[in-house]
Scaffold this motif. Structure first.
Motif, PDB file in Angstrom:
ATOM      1  N   VAL A   9     -44.703 -22.881 -20.278  1.00 43.16           N
ATOM      2  CA  VAL A   9     -43.992 -21.541 -19.673  1.00 43.16           C
ATOM      3  C   VAL A   9     -45.622 -20.761 -19.236  1.00 43.16           C
ATOM      4  O   VAL A   9     -45.768 -20.318 -17.774  1.00 43.16           O
ATOM      5  N   THR A  10     -46.455 -20.692 -20.014  1.00 43.59           N
ATOM      6  CA  THR A  10     -47.590 -19.958 -19.752  1.00 43.59           C
ATOM      7  C   THR A  10     -48.409 -20.471 -18.636  1.00 43.59           C
ATOM      8  O   THR A  10     -48.829 -19.848 -17.759  1.00 43.59           O
ATOM      9  N   PHE A  11     -48.616 -22.004 -18.727  1.00 49.18           N
ATOM     10  CA  PHE A  11     -49.189 -22.595 -17.709  1.00 49.18           C
ATOM     11  C   PHE A  11     -48.628 -22.234 -16.519  1.00 49.18           C
ATOM     12  O   PHE A  11     -49.413 -21.978 -15.289  1.00 49.18           O
ATOM     13  N   LEU A  12     -47.409 -22.479 -16.121  1.00 50.86           N
ATOM     14  CA  LEU A  12     -46.735 -22.347 -15.019  1.00 50.86           C
ATOM     15  C   LEU A  12     -46.609 -20.863 -14.323  1.00 50.86           C
ATOM     16  O   LEU A  12     -46.934 -20.669 -13.130  1.00 50.86           O
ATOM     17  N   ILE A  13     -46.514 -19.848 -15.253  1.00 50.84           N
ATOM     18  CA  ILE A  13     -46.771 -18.528 -14.730  1.00 50.84           C
ATOM     19  C   ILE A  13     -48.123 -18.301 -14.031  1.00 50.84           C
ATOM     20  O   ILE A  13     -48.091 -17.688 -12.973  1.00 50.84           O
ATOM     21  N   TYR A  14     -48.905 -18.805 -14.730  1.00 53.33           N
ATOM     22  CA  TYR A  14     -50.279 -18.761 -14.180  1.00 53.33           C
ATOM     23  C   TYR A  14     -50.788 -19.347 -12.871  1.00 53.33           C
ATOM     24  O   TYR A  14     -50.991 -18.777 -12.080  1.00 53.33           O
ATOM     25  N   ILE A  15     -50.015 -20.618 -12.842  1.00 52.68           N
ATOM     26  CA  ILE A  15     -50.236 -21.291 -11.356  1.00 52.68           C
ATOM     27  C   ILE A  15     -49.421 -20.614 -10.290  1.00 52.68           C
ATOM     28  O   ILE A  15     -49.855 -20.459  -9.184  1.00 52.68           O
ATOM     29  N   PHE A  16     -48.125 -20.285 -10.727  1.00 49.38           N
ATOM     30  CA  PHE A  16     -47.496 -19.438  -9.727  1.00 49.38           C
ATOM     31  C   PHE A  16     -48.100 -18.156  -9.262  1.00 49.38           C
ATOM     32  O   PHE A  16     -47.843 -17.712  -8.329  1.00 49.38           O
ATOM     33  N   GLY A  17     -48.631 -17.417 -10.248  1.00 52.69           N
ATOM     34  CA  GLY A  17     -49.288 -16.124  -9.883  1.00 52.69           C
ATOM     35  C   GLY A  17     -50.379 -16.241  -8.887  1.00 52.69           C
ATOM     36  O   GLY A  17     -50.757 -15.571  -7.950  1.00 52.69           O
ATOM     37  N   MET A  18     -51.257 -17.284  -9.246  1.00 53.43           N
ATOM     38  CA  MET A  18     -51.992 -17.398  -8.376  1.00 53.43           C
ATOM     39  C   MET A  18     -51.831 -17.855  -6.601  1.00 53.43           C
ATOM     40  O   MET A  18     -52.227 -17.303  -5.770  1.00 53.43           O
ATOM     41  N   ILE A  19     -50.754 -18.691  -6.734  1.00 47.29           N
ATOM     42  CA  ILE A  19     -50.015 -19.166  -5.255  1.00 47.29           C
ATOM     43  C   ILE A  19     -49.460 -17.844  -4.772  1.00 47.29           C
ATOM     44  O   ILE A  19     -49.601 -17.588  -3.608  1.00 47.29           O
ATOM     45  N   LEU A  20     -48.861 -16.901  -5.614  1.00 48.62           N
ATOM     46  CA  LEU A  20     -48.366 -15.648  -5.078  1.00 48.62           C
ATOM     47  C   LEU A  20     -49.424 -14.692  -4.345  1.00 48.62           C
ATOM     48  O   LEU A  20     -49.468 -14.281  -3.477  1.00 48.62           O
ATOM     49  N   ILE A  21     -50.683 -14.716  -5.095  1.00 46.89           N
ATOM     50  CA  ILE A  21     -51.871 -14.005  -4.808  1.00 46.89           C
ATOM     51  C   ILE A  21     -52.225 -14.609  -3.119  1.00 46.89           C
ATOM     52  O   ILE A  21     -52.479 -13.831  -2.352  1.00 46.89           O
ATOM     53  N   GLY A  22     -52.048 -16.020  -2.956  1.00 41.52           N
ATOM     54  CA  GLY A  22     -52.463 -16.357  -1.771  1.00 41.52           C
ATOM     55  C   GLY A  22     -51.524 -15.827  -0.552  1.00 41.52           C
ATOM     56  O   GLY A  22     -52.007 -15.700   0.397  1.00 41.52           O
ATOM     57  N   PHE A  23     -50.091 -15.779  -0.929  1.00 44.04           N
ATOM     58  CA  PHE A  23     -49.429 -15.376   0.086  1.00 44.04           C
ATOM     59  C   PHE A  23     -49.568 -13.734   0.483  1.00 44.04           C
ATOM     60  O   PHE A  23     -49.343 -13.320   1.457  1.00 44.04           O
ATOM     61  N   ILE A  24     -49.966 -13.055  -0.696  1.00 44.44           N
ATOM     62  CA  ILE A  24     -50.303 -11.603  -0.488  1.00 44.44           C
ATOM     63  C   ILE A  24     -51.470 -11.381   0.437  1.00 44.44           C
ATOM     64  O   ILE A  24     -51.578 -10.677   1.357  1.00 44.44           O
ATOM     65  N   ALA A  25     -52.527 -12.345   0.207  1.00 43.98           N
ATOM     66  CA  ALA A  25     -53.616 -12.137   0.824  1.00 43.98           C
ATOM     67  C   ALA A  25     -53.417 -12.766   2.660  1.00 43.98           C
ATOM     68  O   ALA A  25     -54.073 -12.286   3.517  1.00 43.98           O
ATOM     69  N   TRP A  26     -52.356 -13.603   2.586  1.00 44.13           N
ATOM     70  CA  TRP A  26     -51.857 -13.917   4.084  1.00 44.13           C
ATOM     71  C   TRP A  26     -51.894 -12.905   4.808  1.00 44.13           C
ATOM     72  O   TRP A  26     -52.133 -12.886   6.078  1.00 44.13           O
ATOM     73  N   ARG A  27     -51.119 -11.701   4.248  1.00 50.71           N
ATOM     74  CA  ARG A  27     -50.735 -10.564   4.943  1.00 50.71           C
ATOM     75  C   ARG A  27     -51.914  -9.788   5.484  1.00 50.71           C
ATOM     76  O   ARG A  27     -51.891  -9.004   6.431  1.00 50.71           O
ATOM     77  N   SER A  28     -53.246 -10.008   4.856  1.00 50.63           N
ATOM     78  CA  SER A  28     -54.443  -9.282   5.137  1.00 50.63           C
ATOM     79  C   SER A  28     -55.270  -9.937   6.093  1.00 50.63           C
ATOM     80  O   SER A  28     -56.294  -9.684   6.378  1.00 50.63           O
ATOM     81  N   THR A  29     -54.769 -11.153   6.505  1.00 54.18           N
ATOM     82  CA  THR A  29     -55.636 -12.196   7.127  1.00 54.18           C
ATOM     83  C   THR A  29     -55.464 -12.205   8.621  1.00 54.18           C
ATOM     84  O   THR A  29     -54.317 -12.797   8.934  1.00 54.18           O
ATOM     85  N   ASN A  30     -56.184 -11.341   9.328  1.00 55.59           N
ATOM     86  CA  ASN A  30     -55.746 -11.003  10.781  1.00 55.59           C
ATOM     87  C   ASN A  30     -56.594 -11.956  11.717  1.00 55.59           C
ATOM     88  O   ASN A  30     -56.293 -12.209  12.797  1.00 55.59           O
ATOM     89  N   ASN A  31     -57.650 -12.491  11.295  1.00 62.84           N
ATOM     90  CA  ASN A  31     -58.523 -13.215  12.327  1.00 62.84           C
ATOM     91  C   ASN A  31     -59.542 -14.370  11.405  1.00 62.84           C
ATOM     92  O   ASN A  31     -59.372 -14.234   9.998  1.00 62.84           O
ATOM     93  N   PHE A  32     -60.161 -14.954  12.047  1.00 61.34           N
ATOM     94  CA  PHE A  32     -61.006 -15.916  11.453  1.00 61.34           C
ATOM     95  C   PHE A  32     -62.158 -15.354  10.625  1.00 61.34           C
ATOM     96  O   PHE A  32     -62.593 -15.986   9.337  1.00 61.34           O
TER      97      PHE A  32
END
Length: 503
Positions: A9-32
């Motif tokens: 459970v601890t391991f998976l929470i960490y992994i999914f947390g990192m992926i969630l941050i990736g999707f949050i950063a997606w919204r701040s990525t407007n150009n190259f």
């Protein structure tokens, strides 16, 4: 191995947390620019911890503790060399590189910077440096994937082939989606996790074996040479281990953090934070390997996995000594070390292909949206190649890292340093130095002359090549020298009027 539910459970929470941050950063990525350097918006804390985490890959929790467990404290010369090299990199390179890359057409990558800094209209520097990045970073990426595979293999009882894909998947996802911001934000969390693991684990190991004095006695009884800093080392071997520090000046994934800082003033605080973090982490990883000798000497019935592969020492100690919930966090720290570096490497490879090859030669008029998506596809491509290279289960993390580290240090280190301090340096000098450095590492590695780590002759010959060729050739143009001087003036915060008066 049957993994406990809390650890899973601890391991998976960490992994999914990192992926969630990736999707949050997606919204701040407007150009190259956002995808590659995060819009040059990093503050001192994120700059420091992101640079540290991107540097300290799986070798920090696997390769180096394993080497010390086998050979004793003498292997810690590597840590000493790294600490010295990192401090000099922060002190001499970081601030100037931040200023010079912005002054040189807002360069987003090292090949970009070299091309503009030396006004290379032939674009040979761009091609050669991009190829060096792709060759050595693919090897470096493979080392990260091997470390991740070892972790999943040990933790989840997977076969090595399945563990390869499982270990790389989360990193690929958040790097693909969020780019540089996702990598930098996750690096900060991962650096904190690594710090926690490397402080807690040796303390618990020491407590378990009865304290420092008892541990030292057991280590001496096993072999008195374990406590000898000079065990089996001559001057060449010590120079080779210290020589790891030279690699910092040429690592594109670390230099990218300097380039992304919000200003060169941020670098001062970032250096203090980053060096404190690094020294404590290195002390922790050396302690894990060193005091792990005492623990497994006292508990030989538990030592089979470590004796089979010393790079599993941190994994084994975490699983044996800790509550499953804490063990899950510690296992996540290994994955954090792997993911933080692998994500940076994938991104630098992607930028080299996209910015320095695709945009420069194939699609000069490509839109920002197109470049971002090409960059994402290149992340996938490089990851697949690295996974293929990592398929051999006999790969060792530290061996792969040492080769790639030397390649970058020798090919780029002298070019970066001299380009920031010497206005007389020429395009041809940079080109010759880069080629000499890379070729020397490859050739020296094959023949292993004098048992000397290949980065040292590579760095030395590249530096000599740059100086000789630059002095023999025509001086750089007035525009190039003026741009260099203005950037240096900005770095030193010298007002323009005062500079003109001095001239």
């Amino acid at each position: 191995m049957n993994i406990s539910t809390p650890m899973l459970v601890t391991f998976l929470i960490y992994i999914f947390g990192m992926i969630l941050i990736g999707f949050i950063a997606w919204r701040s990525t407007n150009n190259f620019d956002d995808y590659i350097l995060g819009g040059r918006s990093l503050g001192s804390l994120v700059t420091a911890l992101s640079a540290g985490a991107s540097d300290m890959s799986g070798w920090l929790l696997m390769g180096l503790p394993g080497a010390i467990f086998i050979a004793g404290i003498s292997e810690s010369w590597i840590a000493i060399g790294l600490a010295l090299g990192a401090w000099l990199n922060w002190k001499l390179v970081a601030g100037r590189l931040r200023v010079q890359t912005e002054a040189n057409d807002n360069a987003l990558t090292l090949p970009d910077y070299f091309t503009s800094r030396f006004a290379d209209n032939s674009r040979l520097l761009r091609i050669i440096s991009a190829l060096v990045i792709l060759v050595f970073f693919t090897i470096y990426c493979a080392s990260g994937i091997v470390a991740g595979a070892r972790l999943f293999e040990s933790t989840f009882g997977m076969d090595y082939a399945t563990a390869l894909w499982a270990g790389a998947a989360a990193t690929i996802i958040y790097t693909f989606v969020g780019g540089f911001l996702a990598v930098s934000w996750t690096d900060t969390i991962q650096a904190a996790l690594m710090f926690f693991a490397l402080i807690l684990t040796p303390v618990v190991v020491l407590f378990t074996v009865g304290g420092f004095g008892d541990a030292l006695e057991v280590i001496k009884q096993k072999s008195i040479e374990n406590i000898d800093m000079f065990k089996g080392l001559n001057i060449v071997a010590i120079i080779s281990l210290l020589g790891w520090g030279l690699g910092y000046f040429g690592q594109p994934h670390i230099l990218a953090r300097f380039m992304a800082a919000d200003s060169h003033h941020t670098i001062v605080n970032a250096r203090r934070i980053g060096m404190t973090w690094m020294i404590l982490c290195l002390l922790g990883t050396v302690s894990v390997g060193f005091f792990g000798i005492a623990y497994f000497a006292d508990n030989p019935q538990l030592a089979a996995a470590v004796n089979d592969n010393s790079e599993r020492i941190f994994i084994e100690l975490a699983q044996i000594l800790f509550n499953p919930w804490i063990a899950g966090i510690l296992m996540s720290a290994i994955l954090a070390a792997v993911m933080s570096t692998l994500s940076c490497q994938l991104l630098v490879c992607s930028s080299a292909i996209t910015e320095d090859l695709y945009k420069a030669f194939l699609r000069k008029g490509a839109s920002q949206r197109e470049l971002v998506w090409v960059g994402r596809l290149m992340v996938l491509l490089v990851a697949l190649v690295a996974i293929a290279m990592a398929a051999d289960p006999n790969n060792r993390v530290l061996g792969l890292v040492s080769y790639a580290w030397a390649g970058f240090g020798a090919a780029f280190g002298p070019v970066v340093i001299l380009s920031l301090f010497w206005s007389r340096m020429t395009r041809n000098g940079a080109l010759v130095g880069m080629v000499i450095g890379a070729v020397t590492v490859v050739v020296w590695k094959q023949f292993e002359w004098l048992d000397l780590y290949e980065i040292i002759p590579g760095f030395l010959f590249a530096t000599l090549g740059i100086v000789v060729v630059s002095l023999m050739g025509k001086a750089p143009s007035r525009d190039v020298v003026e741009r260099f001087n203005k950037a240096e003036q900005h770095f030193r915060d010298i007002p323009a009027a005062k500079l003109q008066q001095a001239e």
